[in-house]
Design a protein around this motif. Structure first.
Motif, short mmCIF file in Angstrom:
data_model
loop_
_atom_site.label_atom_id
_atom_site.label_comp_id
_atom_site.label_asym_id
_atom_site.label_seq_id
_atom_site.Cartn_x
_atom_site.Cartn_y
_atom_site.Cartn_z
N VAL A 55 43.97 38.39 39.36
CA VAL A 55 45.06 39.36 39.40
C VAL A 55 44.44 40.75 39.30
O VAL A 55 43.85 41.10 38.29
N GLN A 56 44.59 41.50 40.39
CA GLN A 56 44.03 42.85 40.45
C GLN A 56 45.19 43.83 40.56
O GLN A 56 46.09 43.64 41.38
N VAL A 57 45.17 44.86 39.71
CA VAL A 57 46.30 45.77 39.64
C VAL A 57 45.85 47.23 39.64
O VAL A 57 44.74 47.55 39.21
N ILE A 58 46.74 48.05 40.12
CA ILE A 58 46.67 49.50 39.94
C ILE A 58 47.88 49.83 39.08
O ILE A 58 49.01 49.44 39.41
N ILE A 91 44.92 53.59 36.70
CA ILE A 91 43.86 52.68 36.30
C ILE A 91 43.82 51.51 37.26
O ILE A 91 44.83 51.13 37.85
N GLN A 92 42.64 50.95 37.42
CA GLN A 92 42.46 49.71 38.15
C GLN A 92 41.97 48.70 37.13
O GLN A 92 41.06 48.99 36.34
N ALA A 93 42.62 47.54 37.11
CA ALA A 93 42.25 46.52 36.13
C ALA A 93 42.30 45.14 36.77
O ALA A 93 43.00 44.92 37.77
N TYR A 94 41.54 44.22 36.17
CA TYR A 94 41.43 42.85 36.68
C TYR A 94 41.75 41.88 35.54
O TYR A 94 41.25 42.04 34.43
N PHE A 95 42.54 40.84 35.86
CA PHE A 95 42.94 39.84 34.87
C PHE A 95 42.78 38.44 35.44
O PHE A 95 42.85 38.24 36.65
N LYS A 96 42.58 37.48 34.55
CA LYS A 96 42.46 36.08 34.98
C LYS A 96 43.75 35.57 35.57
O LYS A 96 43.75 34.82 36.55
N ASN A 97 44.87 35.97 34.98
CA ASN A 97 46.17 35.45 35.45
C ASN A 97 47.27 36.43 35.07
O ASN A 97 47.04 37.42 34.38
#
Length: 152
Positions: free
Chosen positions: A65-68, A105-111
């Motif tokens: 899961v990649q988010v801005i 921000i740009q962030a990355y999550f496992k789920n």
């Protein structure tokens, strides 16, 4: 560091193509000595022109899961919140921007559960955050750190 010359830019271009390329190989392509390449690379590294990094595919290491996230802050709180966001391993990028949001921000999550936890349990607790706008990446078309345009 002063302005980069053509040799510096060419060295950066060759490293951009293949960061594992040897100094000897670059020297041969530029018709300069290996010492010249080594000295210039060391100077550019010391001066912060570039750094050697490993660029990973987040999906390949379980970050699916990649988010801005756009964040609106109280006046005077932007820098404090940006510094706080820097402490989270999930956050890859924090920047102040003009426009609708004070911070992006740009962030990355496992789920999705990890993302929801970050928004509702972490961001929600920070005094000074007025609102957040979460944008989940659906499909990626480009992810590049290449800035040097190769001349043929």
């Amino acid at each position: 560091m002063g302005k980069l010359d053509e040799v510096d830019v060419a060295i950066l271009g060759y490293l951009q193509e293949n960061g594992k390329r040897s100094y000897t190989e670059i020297a041969k392509m530029l018709n300069v000595s290996e010492g010249t390449v080594r000295t210039r690379i060391n100077k550019m590294l010391k001066d912060g022109v570039f750094e050697f990094i490993i660029h990973m595919d987040p999906n390949m290491i379980g970050l699916n899961v990649q988010v801005i996230i756009g964040i609106s802050t109280k006046l005077g709180q932007q820098e404090t919140i940006a510094n706080w966001l820097n402490t989270f391993q999930e956050v890859r990028f924090v920047g102040a921007f003009s426009g609708r949001y004070d911070l992006l921000i740009q962030a990355y999550f496992k789920n999705n559960d990890d993302l929801v936890h970050f928004v509702n349990k972490e961001l929600a607790t920070m005094d000074g955050i007025l609102s957040v706008d979460v944008n989940i990446e659906l499909k990626q078309y480009k992810d590049s750190f290449s800035y040097i345009v190769k001349k043929d």
